[in-house]
Design a protein around this motif. Structure first.
Motif, PDB file in Angstrom:
ATOM      1  N   LEU A 149       0.836  -1.191   0.000  1.00 42.88           N
ATOM      2  CA  LEU A 149       0.000   0.000   0.000  1.00 42.88           C
ATOM      3  C   LEU A 149       0.877   1.249   0.000  1.00 42.88           C
ATOM      4  CD1 LEU A 149      -2.326   0.045   3.057  1.00 42.88           C
ATOM      5  CD2 LEU A 149      -0.679   1.817   2.678  1.00 42.88           C
ATOM      6  N   GLY A 150       0.546   2.183  -0.850  1.00 48.45           N
ATOM      7  CA  GLY A 150       1.338   3.396  -0.924  1.00 48.45           C
ATOM      8  C   GLY A 150       2.603   3.242  -1.725  1.00 48.45           C
ATOM      9  N   SER A 151       2.738   2.104  -2.394  1.00 44.32           N
ATOM     10  CA  SER A 151       3.977   1.904  -3.137  1.00 44.32           C
ATOM     11  C   SER A 151       3.952   2.635  -4.471  1.00 44.32           C
ATOM     12  CB  SER A 151       4.206   0.415  -3.363  1.00 44.32           C
ATOM     13  OG  SER A 151       3.111  -0.111  -4.075  1.00 44.32           O
ATOM     14  N   GLY A 152       2.785   3.091  -4.876  1.00 44.41           N
ATOM     15  CA  GLY A 152       2.734   3.903  -6.086  1.00 44.41           C
ATOM     16  C   GLY A 152       2.032   3.250  -7.261  1.00 44.41           C
ATOM     17  N   ARG A 153       1.297   2.171  -7.001  1.00 41.64           N
ATOM     18  CA  ARG A 153       0.601   1.505  -8.119  1.00 41.64           C
ATOM     19  C   ARG A 153      -0.440   2.434  -8.738  1.00 41.64           C
ATOM     20  NH1 ARG A 153      -1.340  -3.213  -4.480  1.00 41.64           N
ATOM     21  NH2 ARG A 153      -1.431  -1.378  -3.176  1.00 41.64           N
ATOM     22  N   THR A 154      -1.218   3.038  -7.865  1.00 38.09           N
ATOM     23  CA  THR A 154      -2.250   3.934  -8.360  1.00 38.09           C
ATOM     24  C   THR A 154      -1.631   5.075  -9.160  1.00 38.09           C
ATOM     25  OG1 THR A 154      -3.683   3.417  -6.532  1.00 38.09           O
ATOM     26  CG2 THR A 154      -4.074   5.503  -7.642  1.00 38.09           C
ATOM     27  N   GLU A 155      -0.500   5.557  -8.679  1.00 46.16           N
ATOM     28  CA  GLU A 155       0.141   6.682  -9.360  1.00 46.16           C
ATOM     29  C   GLU A 155       0.606   6.306 -10.761  1.00 46.16           C
ATOM     30  OE1 GLU A 155       0.029   6.493  -6.219  1.00 46.16           O
ATOM     31  OE2 GLU A 155      -0.635   8.543  -5.809  1.00 46.16           O
ATOM     32  N   VAL A 156       1.131   5.104 -10.899  1.00 45.08           N
ATOM     33  CA  VAL A 156       1.542   4.649 -12.231  1.00 45.08           C
ATOM     34  C   VAL A 156       0.336   4.706 -13.165  1.00 45.08           C
ATOM     35  CG1 VAL A 156       2.263   2.627 -13.555  1.00 45.08           C
ATOM     36  CG2 VAL A 156       3.472   3.246 -11.455  1.00 45.08           C
ATOM     37  N   ALA A 157      -0.773   4.173 -12.677  1.00 45.28           N
ATOM     38  CA  ALA A 157      -1.973   4.150 -13.507  1.00 45.28           C
ATOM     39  C   ALA A 157      -2.427   5.563 -13.847  1.00 45.28           C
ATOM     40  CB  ALA A 157      -3.083   3.400 -12.770  1.00 45.28           C
ATOM     41  N   ARG A 158      -2.405   6.425 -12.860  1.00 43.83           N
ATOM     42  CA  ARG A 158      -2.902   7.787 -13.079  1.00 43.83           C
ATOM     43  C   ARG A 158      -2.011   8.555 -14.057  1.00 43.83           C
ATOM     44  NH1 ARG A 158      -6.692   9.999  -9.417  1.00 43.83           N
ATOM     45  NH2 ARG A 158      -5.803  12.064  -9.775  1.00 43.83           N
ATOM     46  N   LEU A 159      -0.708   8.319 -13.969  1.00 38.35           N
ATOM     47  CA  LEU A 159       0.189   9.022 -14.886  1.00 38.35           C
ATOM     48  C   LEU A 159      -0.034   8.548 -16.322  1.00 38.35           C
ATOM     49  CD1 LEU A 159       3.559   9.287 -12.955  1.00 38.35           C
ATOM     50  CD2 LEU A 159       1.860  11.051 -13.382  1.00 38.35           C
ATOM     51  N   ILE A 160      -0.232   7.246 -16.474  1.00 43.16           N
ATOM     52  CA  ILE A 160      -0.456   6.726 -17.820  1.00 43.16           C
ATOM     53  C   ILE A 160      -1.751   7.291 -18.403  1.00 43.16           C
ATOM     54  CG2 ILE A 160      -1.043   4.626 -19.094  1.00 43.16           C
ATOM     55  CD1 ILE A 160       0.985   3.160 -17.375  1.00 43.16           C
ATOM     56  N   PHE A 161      -2.746   7.393 -17.556  1.00 44.04           N
ATOM     57  CA  PHE A 161      -4.053   7.859 -18.015  1.00 44.04           C
ATOM     58  C   PHE A 161      -4.095   9.374 -18.169  1.00 44.04           C
ATOM     59  CE2 PHE A 161      -8.588   8.871 -17.068  1.00 44.04           C
ATOM     60  CZ  PHE A 161      -9.136   8.265 -18.191  1.00 44.04           C
ATOM     61  N   GLY A 162      -3.156  10.046 -17.527  1.00 38.68           N
ATOM     62  CA  GLY A 162      -3.183  11.514 -17.593  1.00 38.68           C
ATOM     63  C   GLY A 162      -4.018  12.149 -16.494  1.00 38.68           C
TER      64      GLY A 162
ATOM     65  N   ASP B  34       8.286   1.588  -2.731  1.00 37.34           N
ATOM     66  CA  ASP B  34       8.656   2.971  -2.434  1.00 37.34           C
ATOM     67  C   ASP B  34       8.543   3.892  -3.636  1.00 37.34           C
ATOM     68  OD1 ASP B  34       8.989   2.503   0.151  1.00 37.34           O
ATOM     69  OD2 ASP B  34      11.192   2.468   0.123  1.00 37.34           O
ATOM     70  N   ARG B  35       7.461   3.784  -4.329  1.00 39.02           N
ATOM     71  CA  ARG B  35       7.167   4.678  -5.444  1.00 39.02           C
ATOM     72  C   ARG B  35       8.174   4.548  -6.583  1.00 39.02           C
ATOM     73  NH1 ARG B  35       3.496   8.369  -3.929  1.00 39.02           N
ATOM     74  NH2 ARG B  35       2.577   7.552  -2.056  1.00 39.02           N
ATOM     75  N   ARG B  36       8.598   3.332  -6.794  1.00 39.54           N
ATOM     76  CA  ARG B  36       9.564   3.060  -7.854  1.00 39.54           C
ATOM     77  C   ARG B  36       9.200   1.710  -8.446  1.00 39.54           C
ATOM     78  NH1 ARG B  36      14.376   5.271  -8.684  1.00 39.54           N
ATOM     79  NH2 ARG B  36      14.270   6.455  -6.742  1.00 39.54           N
TER      80      ARG B  36
END
Ligand SMILES: Nc1ncnc2c1ncn2[C@@H]1O[C@H](COP(=O)(O)OP(=O)(O)OP(=O)(O)O)[C@@H](O)[C@H]1O
Ligand SMILES: Nc1ncnc2c1ncn2[C@@H]1O[C@H](COP(=O)(O)OP(=O)(O)OP(=O)(O)O)[C@@H](O)[C@H]1O
Ligand SMILES: [Mg+2]
Ligand SMILES: [Mg+2]
Lengths: 331, 509, 353, 307
Positions: free
Chosen positions: B299-312, B481-483
């Motif tokens: 949790l908090g490792s950045g999975r959601t962020e990867v998805a959000r960046l790809i989607f814009g 860790d967000r990587r």
């Protein structure tokens, strides 16, 4: 299980979130300062401390009004009745003292009670019957103004010595003098600050503004808090009315038309979100000062009629856009 | 051994909503010192029963007896005061308040009527959070944390009250395996103290691990009450669903597919050094046609962020994204959608659904947005599509006019899925799509993902359940860790353990 | 029966009917409509005629409110539009020339549209809270109107211009036809195109709307521009009706009446679902209220109290919570539909900006 | 806005130019604008430096302005009070600062008349009486019931209150005169028309319309015409103020009589200012020169109307 967060993440988040809350208020303060400096460079006498004191003095009642409004807006509501409540308060004071011969010692507390009670009534309608705040308080606005006219369409002068003397009393402050109303309004701000940040009531106000349904499910006394918020606003409105009565020594039913918008604008300019849950009462003080300073600049500029309105709008625009630009940098 | 006197008993509870009987004469009892699981499909009435119990809803009929006394709670506050502490299904906290305040609001330490001891509140919050192994800045607003963290905070708030009864409605839906273990530890400790726990979850493993007894609801009616160790999984599922369906078997092994064949083609989407400071370090990722890429991580490792960046959804600071060989210049959700990318966000309430609109309107929304307002979807076609997907995903109630607000949590999730499926995207990003979905529906969704991929759709699949990720993906990206630390082909050698190790060590061993 | 009372417009319509019946008691020929010089003439027609500008302003306001916004500047736009048109016409040698009037109307509407778009930009691009963004024009706009006219009331004498607000077509007042046409066109566009759905989505959940790819910014801009346009048209009507432009008083406080009309019509100020039909009813309720005041001879001092009472009654009746709490005793206790599901937070997570 | 931005410190100072601070109510009507213009023009003509502020109809703004004038040490303060009470505190400040105050247009209600040197302006009660006088004369000797409808100004406004009172008191003695409907038209044409339309629907038999200002009368005329009646003939119309449009309407036979309320008191005011600065004593109450105009005088007077 491994720990979920990295230390750097924590540190980053701290810098990010900790300061962000204060960005709007700092932006407001910054732009206000800019405006003041601008005024001081442009006009003589503008930098005189007495001018600043006059801003406080001439806006003491607006400040009290806006403090009450801050509670309401923080809770996610709105109160349109405050301008009319202020007028009703001046009318009640003037009528009861001058025409009915009551003593100010009974009238003033009575008027304050009237404010708190009618505020609670609106709050109760809003909460228990789920009438939108805008409408409930709009009805309150009509009602209070109507009651003013019923008391008298003519203005009523108060000649009671208590009023005339208090109006002439000044609190010395070094070489300058300030009005008792300024002192009162600052006390109100202080009390509001403590109430908002150091009482359960105040914290509940923020919680309700953040998410009312959640607050309910978290077991917070939502109904009581909402009613309380409007009671505070009503109390502040009539309190501001009493200050206004000292300010003019009279009651008049057309006082404060549109003042609710000034109060709302002051609160919002002070960085409080209309959606509720975010803002500070000190921001409201800044918001009122913004209004005062705009008025002062207009006054010094000596603009002709309609240019006054245009200038108020333009200065407001300038202020808000600057505030936004500075405030947005962080986000 | 006779059962001890129940601490809580509900008799003949009936609750009606306009058009729906959510509960019909349901009986329920909770014994002190037990963990009691409330089971049922999506929309069975579990959350409604909990809300009736805690005074959120007023029942039409029935009575509640708490500790031998008839009680009637008019609001959650009253329930709380009587010693019933609840975490409701959706995170119900105040996003604008700090974490510490969310834990303590309503019961802050006071001196002379004033809430004065903020440092003490912070300290105690940190202590309480440490019990679930969470070390976060408690002064930051709750909204700045992921749903999982918010869920943990809500749990901490509920268990911090010294209560006789603690109710947890799907607390684990957004937690990963580690957090779940932490939560169970806390629950066991409460149980030892004699607290009665009511627990809702769609994860059967969790139910069998933690619960002592269970009550099963179906369509708002009581099916019965069992000791957990006396009811097999198959029996449980068939009692929940009402037929002898062997859903569990369908859930078993999906065939692993041939990654090499897929990767011979040009990737459908390629991300080069896409990143944003504070969110995720720059990463490379390619997704091929017909490929399912899973993302694993804590949790908090950045999975959601990867998805959000790809989607814009968030604007990346660095890197480029290439789709079908042409780069995406401006990256906003609408440009991504224009290139046939779809994104089901993890937080359906704030980022997904428009709750005041109907099921039909929510389902049609993405398709309509892509067409622009001038070209409405013809009503015939719209109704047909909506009906087809309500049917396909078995959304209940199957009424396109129902307000999404009034749907049960799992059915809301299905609406979200339907919304994107009708746009027939080429890349479907699913962030926790199976959260809060019952076993049957979960199997349906998994099967759907497989068949969509077989038809050539690419899928980016995020789930807190490692097994699920493993079962579906051709390739698993591991975040820490967000990587993005590793991308592992899903062949025979890839196991949950190996992924866990990668997460722990930060490299593929 | 319950199907009827459940309808969202049942209560506003009921109040409208009650108000009209109240007039009937005081004045038995209240409902009489007679033909006079080829025009329909009567109290009901007057209500429609004087209510037309409010209907228009409230129409624009409905769309703005649907997106979760609010437009306080409509009153100022009303005065500016009247000022621009009347100034242009007054400068013409032949005030009755249709081409000149058309040009004046086009100019006025153009200016109104521009002002609306300014609001839209402030809200959607610069991200200023709607109430403040539109407050700026509310304050400054009236100044602009007065500036245009040098503080005077411009009186014109132009038959074609007068037609807009005081003319007749097919025995009906032109103003009513114009307003109803606008309402019909807007309603049609909203429901036939997907605009209505997208607006409701943006107002219901802005973040979710962004993530499904709705370009909310241009929609919001559009909506404020429409509101400006509607206000401009209303301004033309008001000034045309009295053949003069009054920078200070035209449309004074019309924003409050418009918002009231929208809310009485059942559209929530929080945005999302909107009802144009409801808004029309709401505007008629408000106009009927004024007419009732005149008919009953309510003295000006108590007019506001009367208004407050009626508004409170309407809103209480409309509130399901009120009905179930007060009338609930007589029927089976049911959970009110609209107040339902307190478990679901209505607002999105709000992060302090 | 010039004049205030001068660089020589305290605006008034030793400069020989007289500085007049004028706090106007607002710009709420054509009448008010004419008033403002008159004051500005005559100040310029007389070489008096004018510092002008607009209170936007708010008393608190006006108080702020006066306080600002005191701060800037002007020679004379003049203002048209928004309302007649509530000035004691600020006027005391002016008195303490030794700045004489002249009231224009509206009086203030204060026990302490030493707070201002003089009041120049019309008497609204007298205006109402004059309107009634004309009516009484018009119906002299006839013994029929006269149905009057009244369009009042905004509730709470001094002219509305006084014009209603002056008129009402003057006709009270004669039972033939009956005000059958009285409603506020808020001093505007639009409201005047709307209210008159409703009056016409519910009162078939109206003889006289008394409007508290010209704008409402002008609006009402249109309502009367639309109802198929002839203003000025079927319904007699009395109005107050005397704006150009009203004179035009009189010429056209649509208004019967206009009671003048003169906004052009600039020259008189400047005169007073000079006298006050020079230390001369002035009268405590100065009435503006105003007339009552009927249809036969209208055509002659029309070309001279300035507002
Ligand atoms: N406020 C409401 N208004 C109308 N219907 C409702 C409301 N709340 C719940 N329902 C309906 O009641 C039924 C039971 O819903 P409930 O939320 O209790 O299901 P659940 O068992 O918790 O499901 P899930 O596992 O998906 O969370 C559903 O059919 C739902 O649509
Ligand atoms: N250690 C932390 N400190 C501060 N904020 C954090 C921390 N960890 C997570 N967050 C917040 O939580 C949010 C969510 O993290 P993210 O969504 O990347 O996790 P995830 O891997 O998708 O986890 P999950 O979906 O399982 O919740 C981030 O926006 C971040 O602000
Ligand atoms: Mg549930
Ligand atoms: Mg996530």
């Amino acid at each position: 299980m491994t720990t979920t967060t990295s230390p750097t993440g924590v540190r980053l988040a701290k810098v990010f979130t900790g300061r962000q809350r204060y960005v709007p208020i700092l932006a407001t303060a910054g732009v206000l300062l800019l405006m003041w400096i601008g005024g001081a460079l442009t006009y003589d006498n503008f930098a005189d401390l007495q001018v600043l004191l006059n801003v406080f003095k001439d806006n003491a009642f607006l400040l009290v009004l806006a403090v009450g409004m801050t509670f309401v807006i923080l809770s996610g509501g709105i109160d349109l009745s405050v301008g009319s409540m202020l007028a009703l308060s001046t009318m009640l004071c003037a009528w009861l003292i001058t025409e009915e011969g009551w003593s100010p010692g009974t009238v003033i507390p009575l008027v304050l009670v009237v404010g708190a009670v009618s505020g609670s009534a609106m709050g109760a309608i809003i909460h228990f019957f789920e009438v939108p705040p805008f409408i409930a308080t709009l009805a309150g606005m009509f009602l209070a103004r109507g009651l003013c006219y019923v008391i008298s369409t003519d203005s009523i002068r108060i000649s009671h010595p208590f009023f005339t003397e208090t109006a002439n009393t000044m609190v010395p402050l070094g070489d300058y003098r300030i009005d008792p109303s300024v002192v009162v309004s600052l006390i109100v701000v202080a009390v509001a600050f403590v109430a908002l940040h150091y009482t359960r009531f105040g914290r509940n106000v923020y919680a309700i503004g953040g998410n009312e349904q959640s607050a309910l499910l978290m077991g917070l006394p939502v109904g009581l808090t909402k009613v309380g918020v409007y009671a505070v606003s009503g109390l502040c409105a009539t309190g501001a009315g009493v200050l206004y009565t000292f300010y003019t020594g009279a009651g008049y039913s057309n006082t404060g038309i549109g003042m609710e918008l000034d109060a709302i604008a002051a609160v919002v300019i002070g960085g409080t979100l209309l959606t509720g849950g975010s803002g500070f009462v000190l921001g409201t003080v800044l918001g009122v000062l913004v209004f005062g300073v705009i008025q002062t600049i207009i006054q010094f500029e000596g603009l002709l009629s309609w240019w006054t309105r245009i200038a108020v709008g333009a200065l407001l625009l300038l202020f808000i856009v600057l505030q936004r630009v500075i405030g947005a940098r962080k986000t | 051994m006779p059962d001890p006197q129940p601490i809580l008993q509900m008799k003949g509870i009936t609750k009606e909503f306009p058009g729906v009987t959510a509960l019909a004469g349901v009986d329920f009892r909770l014994l002190p010192g037990e963990v009691h699981a409330l089971m049922g499909e999506n929309g069975a009435g579990k959350s409604t029963l909990i809300k009736v119990l805690t005074g959120v809803y007023q029942a039409e009929a029935g009575e509640v007896v708490l500790a031998g006394e008839r009680v009637h709670f008019s609001s959650p506050l009253k329930a709380q005061q009587a010693g019933v502490s609840t975490v409701y299904q959706e995170v119900n906290l105040c996003p604008n308040l700090s974490v510490a305040e969310n834990i303590f609001i309503g019961r802050e330490p006071r001196f002379l009527g004033l809430v004065n001891n903020y440092p003490e509140m912070r300290r105690r919050s940190r202590e309480l959070l440490a019990r679930v192994d969470l070390d976060i800045d408690v002064t930051a607003p709750l909204a700045s944390y992921s749903l999982a963290i918010q869920q943990l905070v809500a749990i901490v708030r509920a268990v911090a009250i010294s209560a006789k009864v603690v109710i947890l409605d799907e607390p684990t839906s957004s937690l990963d395996a580690g957090e779940v273990q932490q939560l169970f530890r806390v629950m066991r400790r409460l149980k030892e103290d004699g607290v009665a726990l009511l627990f809702v979850s769609h994860f059967l493993e969790q139910i069998y691990e933690i619960s002592d007894r269970m009550t099963i609801l179906r369509n708002g009616r009581l099916v019965g009450e069992w000791r957990t160790d006396e009811l097999s999984r198959i029996e449980l599922v068939s009692k929940m669903i009402g037929t002898e369906l062997s859903v569990l078997e369908q859930l078993e092994e999906q065939p692993r597919r041939d990654l090499a064949a897929l990767e011979r083609q040009e990737p459908f989407l390629r991300a080069d050094q896409v990143g944003k400071t504070g969110l995720v370090a720059p990463f490379d990722l390619s997704i091929h046609r017909g490929e399912v890429v899973g993302l694993a991580g804590l949790l908090g490792s950045g999975r959601t962020e990867v998805a959000r960046l790809i989607f814009g959804a968030d604007r990346a600071e660095t890197g480029t994204i290439t789709i079908d060989g042409t780069p995406l210049s401006v990256r906003t959700p609408s440009t991504a959608i224009g290139r046939n990318i779809a994104f089901c966000p993890e937080n359906r309430k704030t980022e997904g659904l428009v709750e005041d609109l109907t099921v039909r309107e929510n389902i049609i929304l993405a398709m309509q947005a892509a067409r622009g307002w001038l070209r409405p979807v013809p009503p015939r076609r719209r109704d047909e599509l909506v009906a087809r997907y309500i049917e396909a995903l078995s959304i209940r109630p199957a009424n396109p006019e129902a307000l999404v607000r009034n749907l049960s949590g799992g059915n809301q999730q299905k609406v979200l899925l339907a919304r994107w499926l009708i746009t027939q995207p080429k890349l479907l990003i699913l962030d926790e799509p199976t959260r809060g979905i019952d076993v049957g529906a979960k199997a349906e969704i998994q099967r759907l993902v497989v068949s969509l991929a077989e038809d050539g759709m690419s899928v980016l699949f995020i789930s807190a359940e490692l097994e699920e990720v493993l079962r579906l993906s051709h390739k698993v990206g591991v975040l820490r860790d967000r990587r993005l630390v590793a991308q592992l082909a899903n062949d025979e050698s890839l196991t949950a353990d190996r992924i866990m190790q990668t997460i722990a060590s930060g490299e593929d061993s | 029966m319950t199907a009827v009372t459940r309808h969202r417009l049942f209560w506003p319509v009921l109040v409208l009917v009650v108000l009209l019946l109240g007039n009937l008691i005081e004045k038995p020929d209240f409902f009489v409509i007679r033909m006079q010089d080829g025009h329909l003439y009567g109290s009901l027609i007057d209500i429609l005629r004087f209510g037309a500008p409010l209907m228009l302003v409230a129409l624009g306001m409905t769309l703005v409110i649907a997106t979760g916004g609010i437009d306080l500047s409509v009153g100022s736009v009303v005065s500016i539009a009247g000022a621009v048109a009347c100034l242009h016409i007054s400068r013409q040698s032949d005030q009755n020339a249709v081409s000149g009037v058309l040009l004046a109307v086009a100019m006025a509407l153009g200016v109104a549209l521009l002002f609306g778009a300014f609001n839209g930009v402030m809200v959607s691009r610069i991200g200023i809270q709607p109430i403040i963004a539109t407050l700026i024009l509310m304050v400054a706009g009236r100044g602009v109107a007065q500036l245009i006219m040098d503080g005077q009331i411009i009186t014109i004498n132009s038959a074609p211009y007068k037609w807009i607000g005081a003319g007749w077509l097919f025995t009906l007042p032109a103003a009513v036809l114009i307003a109803l046409t606008m309402v019909a066109v807007t309603a049609l566009v909203m429901r036939r195109s997907a605009l209505g759905l997208l607006l409701e989505s943006v107002g219901g959940n802005a973040e979710a709307s962004r993530l499904v790819g709705i370009r909310a910014r241009s929609l919001v801009l559009l909506v404020y521009a429409i509101s400006g346009l509607c206000a401009g048209l209303a301004g033309l009507m008001i000034s045309s009706n009295v053949s003069s432009a009054d920078g200070n008083n035209a449309g004074l406080l019309i924003e409050l009446d418009a918002i009231l009309a929208v809310v009485i019509g059942g559209t929530a100020l929080t945005g999302g679902r909107f009802s144009i039909g409801g808004t029309v009813i709401g505007a008629l309720v408000i106009q009927t209220l004024s007419t009732t005041v005149y008919t009953l001879g309510v003295p000006p001092e108590t007019t506001l109290i009367f208004k407050a009472v009626v508004v409170t009654v309407v809103c209480l009746l409309q509130s399901p919570a009120f009905r179930s709490k007060v009338f609930g005793r007589w029927g089976p206790r049911r959970t009110p539909p609209a107040s339902g599901s307190p478990s679901e937070p209505t607002t999105n997570a709000k992060v302090p900006a | 806005g010039d004049g205030t931005r001068d660089d020589d410190g305290g605006a008034a100072g030793g400069d020989d130019k007289i500085v007049l601070g004028f706090a106007q109510v607002g710009a709420e009507s054509g009448w008010r604008t004419a008033n403002t213009k008159s004051i500005q023009d005559s100040a310029k003509a007389e070489g008096i430096e004018l510092q002008f502020t607009d209170a936007q109809q708010k008393q608190e703004n006006q108080i702020k302005s006066i306080r600002g004038f005191i701060q800037q040490k002007v020679d004379v303060i003049a203002f048209s009070p928004v309302v007649n009470t509530g000035w004691d505190p600020v006027l005391k400040e002016a008195k303490a600062a030794g700045i004489p105050v002249i009231l224009t247009d509206r009086a203030v209600d204060s026990q302490d008349t030493s707070l201002y040197v003089t009041f120049i302006g019309s008497d609204f009660i007298v205006e109402g009486q004059r309107a009634a006088d004309w009516l009484l004369k018009e119906y002299e000797g006839k013994n029929e019931q006269v149905n009057i409808v009244e369009l009042q100004g905004s509730p709470g406004a001094a002219p509305a209150i006084d014009r209603k009172k002056g008129f009402g008191d003057a006709i009270a003695a004669n039972p033939n005169f009956k005000i059958i409907a009285s409603q506020t038209g808020e001093f505007t044409r639009a409201k005047g028309k709307e209210v008159m339309t409703a009056f016409l629907q519910s009162n078939p038999d109206i003889d006289v319309l008394y409007a508290h200002n010209d704008d409402m009368a002008l609006g009402a005329i249109q309502a009367i015409e639309e109802a198929g009646k002839k203003p000025g003939t079927d319904i007699k119309i009395i109005s107050i103020d005397g704006v150009k449009d009203a004179f035009q309407a009189m010429v056209d036979g649509k208004i019967n009589v206009v009671v003048e309320c003169n906004p052009l008191l600039g020259p008189q005011l400047m005169d007073l200012v000079k006298k006050v600065v020079a230390g001369e004593t002035v009268e405590k109450r100065i009435l503006t020169e105003e007339g009552v105009f009927t249809q036969d005088q209208a055509a002659a007077a029309l070309p001279n109307r300035q507002y």
